[in-house]
Write an enzyme that holds these catalytic residues in place. Sequence first.
Site, PDB file in Angstrom:
ATOM      1  N   LYS A   9       0.831  -1.195   0.000  1.00 26.10           N
ATOM      2  CA  LYS A   9       0.000   0.000   0.000  1.00 26.10           C
ATOM      3  C   LYS A   9       0.877   1.261   0.000  1.00 26.10           C
ATOM      4  O   LYS A   9       2.106   1.176   0.175  1.00 26.10           O
ATOM      5  CB  LYS A   9      -0.912  -0.032   1.233  1.00 26.10           C
ATOM      6  CG  LYS A   9      -1.930  -1.184   1.247  1.00 26.10           C
ATOM      7  CD  LYS A   9      -2.744  -1.095   2.532  1.00 26.10           C
ATOM      8  CE  LYS A   9      -3.716  -2.227   2.718  1.00 26.10           C
ATOM      9  NZ  LYS A   9      -4.440  -2.079   4.010  1.00 26.10           N
ATOM     10  N   TYR A  49     -12.591  -2.238  -2.371  1.00 20.81           N
ATOM     11  CA  TYR A  49     -13.029  -2.201  -0.975  1.00 20.81           C
ATOM     12  C   TYR A  49     -14.560  -2.110  -0.828  1.00 20.81           C
ATOM     13  O   TYR A  49     -15.049  -1.653   0.198  1.00 20.81           O
ATOM     14  CB  TYR A  49     -12.340  -1.044  -0.245  1.00 20.81           C
ATOM     15  CG  TYR A  49     -10.910  -1.350   0.167  1.00 20.81           C
ATOM     16  CD1 TYR A  49     -10.602  -2.498   0.901  1.00 20.81           C
ATOM     17  CD2 TYR A  49      -9.861  -0.481  -0.162  1.00 20.81           C
ATOM     18  CE1 TYR A  49      -9.293  -2.783   1.289  1.00 20.81           C
ATOM     19  CE2 TYR A  49      -8.549  -0.753   0.233  1.00 20.81           C
ATOM     20  CZ  TYR A  49      -8.271  -1.907   0.959  1.00 20.81           C
ATOM     21  OH  TYR A  49      -6.983  -2.180   1.350  1.00 20.81           O
ATOM     22  N   ASN A 112      -1.406  -0.062   7.652  1.00 14.88           N
ATOM     23  CA  ASN A 112      -0.897  -1.423   7.899  1.00 14.88           C
ATOM     24  C   ASN A 112      -0.186  -2.045   6.697  1.00 14.88           C
ATOM     25  O   ASN A 112      -0.025  -3.265   6.623  1.00 14.88           O
ATOM     26  CB  ASN A 112      -2.004  -2.323   8.471  1.00 14.88           C
ATOM     27  CG  ASN A 112      -3.164  -2.506   7.513  1.00 14.88           C
ATOM     28  OD1 ASN A 112      -3.151  -1.974   6.395  1.00 14.88           O
ATOM     29  ND2 ASN A 112      -4.159  -3.270   7.914  1.00 14.88           N
ATOM     30  N   HIS A 115      -1.917  -5.280   1.598  1.00 12.91           N
ATOM     31  CA  HIS A 115      -3.197  -5.956   1.428  1.00 12.91           C
ATOM     32  C   HIS A 115      -2.927  -7.362   0.923  1.00 12.91           C
ATOM     33  O   HIS A 115      -2.059  -7.568   0.072  1.00 12.91           O
ATOM     34  CB  HIS A 115      -4.087  -5.237   0.395  1.00 12.91           C
ATOM     35  CG  HIS A 115      -5.260  -6.085  -0.018  1.00 12.91           C
ATOM     36  ND1 HIS A 115      -6.410  -6.164   0.733  1.00 12.91           N
ATOM     37  CD2 HIS A 115      -5.424  -6.952  -1.052  1.00 12.91           C
ATOM     38  CE1 HIS A 115      -7.244  -7.028   0.149  1.00 12.91           C
ATOM     39  NE2 HIS A 115      -6.663  -7.518  -0.935  1.00 12.91           N
ATOM     40  N   GLU A 126     -10.114 -10.720  -6.919  1.00 21.48           N
ATOM     41  CA  GLU A 126      -9.233  -9.550  -6.875  1.00 21.48           C
ATOM     42  C   GLU A 126      -8.175  -9.597  -7.988  1.00 21.48           C
ATOM     43  O   GLU A 126      -7.815  -8.556  -8.537  1.00 21.48           O
ATOM     44  CB  GLU A 126      -8.580  -9.443  -5.494  1.00 21.48           C
ATOM     45  CG  GLU A 126      -9.599  -9.100  -4.407  1.00 21.48           C
ATOM     46  CD  GLU A 126      -9.009  -8.997  -3.006  1.00 21.48           C
ATOM     47  OE1 GLU A 126      -9.701  -8.455  -2.127  1.00 21.48           O
ATOM     48  OE2 GLU A 126      -7.874  -9.470  -2.774  1.00 21.48           O
TER      49      GLU A 126
HETATM   50  P1  IDP Z   1      -7.377  -6.861   5.880  1.00 22.07           P
HETATM   51  O1  IDP Z   1      -6.624  -5.836   5.063  1.00 22.07           O
HETATM   52  O2  IDP Z   1      -6.480  -7.465   6.925  1.00 22.07           O
HETATM   53  O3  IDP Z   1      -8.076  -7.881   5.036  1.00 22.07           O
HETATM   54  P2  IDP Z   1     -10.010  -5.686   6.368  1.00 22.07           P
HETATM   55  O4  IDP Z   1     -10.839  -5.909   7.584  1.00 22.07           O
HETATM   56  O5  IDP Z   1     -10.453  -6.311   5.085  1.00 22.07           O
HETATM   57  O6  IDP Z   1      -8.498  -6.082   6.731  1.00 22.07           O
HETATM   58  O7  IDP Z   1      -9.916  -4.103   6.177  1.00 22.07           O
HETATM   59  C1  IDP Z   1      -9.362  -3.563   4.992  1.00 22.07           C
HETATM   60  C2  IDP Z   1      -8.415  -2.458   5.363  1.00 22.07           C
HETATM   61  O8  IDP Z   1      -9.168  -1.377   5.918  1.00 22.07           O
HETATM   62  C3  IDP Z   1      -7.383  -2.787   6.448  1.00 22.07           C
HETATM   63  O9  IDP Z   1      -6.235  -3.430   5.948  1.00 22.07           O
HETATM   64  C4  IDP Z   1      -7.054  -1.417   6.987  1.00 22.07           C
HETATM   65  O10 IDP Z   1      -6.138  -0.739   6.126  1.00 22.07           O
HETATM   66  C5  IDP Z   1      -8.396  -0.713   6.891  1.00 22.07           C
HETATM   67  N1  IDP Z   1      -9.116  -0.784   8.168  1.00 22.07           N
HETATM   68  C6  IDP Z   1      -9.791  -1.840   8.679  1.00 22.07           C
HETATM   69  N2  IDP Z   1     -10.323  -1.545   9.876  1.00 22.07           N
HETATM   70  C7  IDP Z   1      -9.967  -0.261  10.128  1.00 22.07           C
HETATM   71  C8  IDP Z   1     -10.220   0.644  11.217  1.00 22.07           C
HETATM   72  O11 IDP Z   1     -10.865   0.300  12.201  1.00 22.07           O
HETATM   73  N3  IDP Z   1      -9.686   1.896  11.094  1.00 22.07           N
HETATM   74  C9  IDP Z   1      -8.957   2.294  10.014  1.00 22.07           C
HETATM   75  N4  IDP Z   1      -8.704   1.484   8.981  1.00 22.07           N
HETATM   76  C10 IDP Z   1      -9.212   0.231   9.031  1.00 22.07           C
HETATM   77 MG    MG Z   2      -9.693  -7.710   3.756  1.00 24.47          MG
END
Ligand code: IDP
Ligand code: MG
Length: 150
Positions: A9, A49, A112, A115, A126
């Site tokens: 990312k 997303y 984080n 992805h 995807e």
């Molecule tokens: P993942 O990337 O581990 O699959 P997902 O739950 O699919 O996690 O969420 C997609 C992305 O959305 C996360 O990687 C993160 O960047 C962002 N995200 C998820 N939850 C939060 C939150 O509570 N606050 C801010 N960003 C979030």
């Molecule tokens: Mg996800």
Amino acid sequence: MERSLVLVKPDGVQRGLIGEAIARFERRGLRLVAAKFIWVSKELAEAHYAEHKGKGFYDGLISYITSAPVMAMVWEGPNAVAAIRQTVGATKPWEAAPGTIRHDFALEVGRNLIHASDKPETGERETALWFKKEELVEWSRAIDAWVFEK
Ligand code: IDP
Ligand code: MG
């Protein structure tokens, strides 16, 4: 063979972690299928997303993923989806296992770094969303028999 979309990312790209991520997937034995360095459009970000639309973090997530270029890749291998999610670590970096990318380099869920597809079906969906058929490279490596059992 399972496939997963992997994105380094914008924060991962800005922090110089493309090589770190690629090295970890290569070392694991995964095989690269496709890669491109792109600035994601709002349309692609929203399609990618879609499952998070309506959540509190959605708008921030779309601005985050479109804020700077990303390194988009497809990696394949047996159990690739679970293996890659394990190498990436839990969504919340403070819950990610030590040694994972999110543990080793991140602190915030909204920064984080990586992805990775969450299920084999998601990996297929995807991959098709991010890459055209002709961008996917079918190939084999001399070491495949030493990494893949079948
Ligand atoms: P993942 O990337 O581990 O699959 P997902 O739950 O699919 O996690 O969420 C997609 C992305 O959305 C996360 O990687 C993160 O960047 C962002 N995200 C998820 N939850 C939060 C939150 O509570 N606050 C801010 N960003 C979030
Ligand atoms: Mg996800």
